[in-house]
Design a protein around this motif. Structure first.
Motif, PDB file in Angstrom:
ATOM      1  N   ASP A   1      56.398 135.704  53.673  1.00 57.40           N
ATOM      2  CA  ASP A   1      56.964 135.900  55.315  1.00 57.40           C
ATOM      3  C   ASP A   1      55.361 137.152  55.254  1.00 57.40           C
ATOM      4  O   ASP A   1      54.924 137.250  54.745  1.00 57.40           O
ATOM      5  N   ARG A   2      54.813 137.276  56.343  1.00 55.99           N
ATOM      6  CA  ARG A   2      53.519 137.828  56.712  1.00 55.99           C
ATOM      7  C   ARG A   2      54.111 138.948  55.968  1.00 55.99           C
ATOM      8  O   ARG A   2      52.855 140.734  55.461  1.00 55.99           O
TER       9      ARG A   2
ATOM     10  N   ASP B   1      55.255 135.691  43.349  1.00 53.44           N
ATOM     11  CA  ASP B   1      55.003 134.197  43.568  1.00 53.44           C
ATOM     12  C   ASP B   1      56.309 133.345  43.024  1.00 53.44           C
ATOM     13  O   ASP B   1      57.325 132.716  43.812  1.00 53.44           O
ATOM     14  N   GLN B   2      56.192 133.188  41.717  1.00 51.28           N
ATOM     15  CA  GLN B   2      56.239 132.444  40.809  1.00 51.28           C
ATOM     16  C   GLN B   2      58.037 132.822  40.958  1.00 51.28           C
ATOM     17  O   GLN B   2      59.208 132.078  40.395  1.00 51.28           O
TER      18      GLN B   2
ATOM     19  N   LYS C   1      64.577 121.802  51.317  1.00 54.03           N
ATOM     20  CA  LYS C   1      64.003 123.290  50.101  1.00 54.03           C
ATOM     21  C   LYS C   1      62.925 124.033  50.557  1.00 54.03           C
ATOM     22  O   LYS C   1      62.524 125.609  50.246  1.00 54.03           O
ATOM     23  N   GLN C   2      61.359 123.774  50.493  1.00 55.36           N
ATOM     24  CA  GLN C   2      60.581 123.984  50.790  1.00 55.36           C
ATOM     25  C   GLN C   2      60.089 124.900  51.883  1.00 55.36           C
ATOM     26  O   GLN C   2      59.684 126.110  51.744  1.00 55.36           O
ATOM     27  N   THR C   3      60.436 124.739  52.809  1.00 54.88           N
ATOM     28  CA  THR C   3      60.923 125.528  54.043  1.00 54.88           C
ATOM     29  C   THR C   3      61.245 127.273  53.665  1.00 54.88           C
ATOM     30  O   THR C   3      61.425 127.395  53.848  1.00 54.88           O
TER      31      THR C   3
END
Length: 143
Positions: free
Chosen positions: A30-31, A85-86, A20-22
């Protein structure tokens, strides 16, 4: 036998959490995601350099006001980025659950609509703010 079973179950939970974290990292960090932030930081840096050049021609009060405004823009940008982000993490978590449970009726395609909407709103706020701030130029006026 029970102990082995418990260890296997624990490893599976840990593996799922890792997956899940991945997934979240890949979706949200991502960049390409941060190229707009790098552009914003470069833009604010240019405005701060312009302000330093104009400093001898400004009153101390005016300089402080402009410096404060630039710092406020950076602070607000960071707040918008944290919100994005959240929202992205919440949306990615929802998508991960939906993908993992694709065979269940409860997780249909509209399952993540609210997190998708919040994520899109957070991105729109960033883009609108950047577009507004992009027109900012420090100029001196003739006395």
């Amino acid at each position: 036998m029970f102990f082995v079973s418990a260890c296997t179950s624990q490893e599976t939970v840990s593996d799922v959490a890792s997956q899940k974290q991945t997934f979240i990292q890949g979706e949200c960090y991502d960049r390409a995601t941060y190229s707009l932030s790098e552009t914003f930081d470069a833009f604010i840096g240019e405005r701060q350099n312009e302000l330093k050049i104009l400093r001898p021609e400004l009153t101390a009060e005016n300089y402080e006001q402009l410096d404060y405004a630039l710092k406020h823009f950076s602070t607000y940008w960071n707040q918008l980025r944290k919100e994005r982000d959240q929202a992205c993490e919440q949306h990615a978590t929802c998508e991960y659950i939906r993908i993992k449970n694709h065979d269940r009726q409860a997780y249909n395609t509209s399952f993540c609509d609210s997190t998708d909407f919040e994520y899109n709103v957070s991105r729109a706020k960033m883009i609108n703010f950047f577009n507004d701030i992009e027109r900012l130029q420090l100029q001196k006026t003739a006395p």
